[in-house]
Design an enzyme around this catalytic site. Structure first.
Site, short mmCIF file in Angstrom:
data_model
loop_
_atom_site.label_atom_id
_atom_site.label_comp_id
_atom_site.label_asym_id
_atom_site.label_seq_id
_atom_site.Cartn_x
_atom_site.Cartn_y
_atom_site.Cartn_z
CG ASP A 59 -23.77 -6.72 57.24
OD1 ASP A 59 -23.13 -7.26 56.31
OD2 ASP A 59 -22.92 -5.95 58.24
CG ASP A 114 -26.82 -12.44 51.76
OD1 ASP A 114 -25.55 -12.17 51.08
OD2 ASP A 114 -27.02 -12.35 52.86
CG HIS A 150 -25.69 -8.85 52.22
ND1 HIS A 150 -25.60 -9.72 53.15
CD2 HIS A 150 -24.89 -7.74 53.19
CE1 HIS A 150 -25.16 -9.35 54.32
NE2 HIS A 150 -24.61 -7.96 54.34
#
Length: 300
Positions: A123, A249, A278
């Site tokens: 991320d 994801d 995710h």
């Protein structure tokens, strides 16, 4: 700059989190002082691993990865980005920019003089962590890229578009619920509460609110030029880079392709697809430990 600091008692008794807090004080370009929290576990002479979290999590996301790698004799450094976890939180959304985050983490990295690092980034841990690799390639011995990217204004997935719209409109940002929803498994109520712990009220969440809007997904976004320059360095990075994206994801699906195609160090590496959402750190920590430890062992 008005700065908020989460009371220490909010972090007492978190499950699977025995790690002592460490702090480094940064000086922002505007003169503000910011305290950054990080975990530093394992033997001092162990191969150092840098674990970079993203939005809206904190280093707690890596609790099982930390334990697994320490058991293998590795030294683990896991910071909380400014605005997250036990790190200080500017109260004004305008105080959060992509370049400020890169500058804050660059100052921390060089102050601690971290070297020979293996980076695992996911991320925003990738959006910032890969900029660190580009700025200080000599400090990194290897990289594992998971569910992240280094965007240069080229658009967004439908999954990210939905997340952006939600994050900018929801009146109260349910941090723990969001992490739970982004994992393939169901977190326990205690684990969900641990993700809520850094935020006594909504005023502490301005960083979490702002991050989605900072991702440079259009040519008009700030930091597009800086990311293009960073890619130029990554296109010369010959130390090993392994992709370890998850199979569930929708936000970063397919994001491994540019790294495998453009980074010289990715050629011939044992890239993997891991099972999870995710937040794959919640779904397959043992597999992540194996990927990181394997990369280090192959270099030995």
């Amino acid at each position: 700059m008005q700065v908020l600091r989460t009371p220490d008692e909010r972090f007492a008794g978190l499950p699977d989190w025995p790690y002592a807090p460490r702090y480094h004080e940064l000086t922002d370009a505007g003169g503000a002082r910011l305290r950054l929290h990080y975990v530093d576990e394992g033997p001092r002479d162990g191969a150092p691993v840098l674990l970079m979290h993203g939005e809206p999590s904190w280093a707690y996301l890596y609790r099982k990865v930390i334990a697994g790698l320490v058991a293998k004799g590795r030294r683990i450094i896991a910071p909380d980005l400014i605005g997250f976890g036990r790190s200080d939180k500017p109260a004004d959304r305008a105080d959060y920019t992509y370049e400020r985050h890169v500058a804050w983490m660059s100052q921390w990295l060089t102050a601690l003089d971290l070297k020979d690092l293996t980076l695992f980034c996911q991320d925003w841990g990738g959006l910032i962590g890969l900029r660190l690799v580009a700025a200080f390639p000599e400090r990194f011995a290897g990289v594992v890229v998971a569910n992240t990217g280094l965007p240069t204004g080229g658009g967004m997935t439908d999954g990210f578009k939905a997340w952006l719209a939600f994050s900018q409109s929801v009146p109260q940002m349910p941090i723990g619920m969001l992490v739970n929803g982004g994992a393939a498994r169901d977190l326990s109520p205690e684990e969900v509460a641990a993700y809520d712990a850094p935020y006594p009220d909504e005023s502490y969440k301005e960083g979490a609110r702002q991050f989605p809007a900072l991702v440079p997904v259009t040519p008009e976004h700030a930091s597009v030029a800086e990311n293009i320059e960073a890619w130029k360095t990554l296109e010369r990075f010959e130390r090993p880079l392994v992709t370890a994206f998850s199979d569930g994801d929708p936000i970063t699906k397919g994001g491994e392709a540019p790294f495998q195609a453009r980074v010289p160090g990715a050629r011939g590496q044992p890239h993997v697809t891991l099972h999870g959402g995710h937040f794959l750190q919640e779904d397959c920590p043992e597999d992540i430990v194996a990927v990181i430890d394997g990369l280090i062992s192959r270099r030995a």
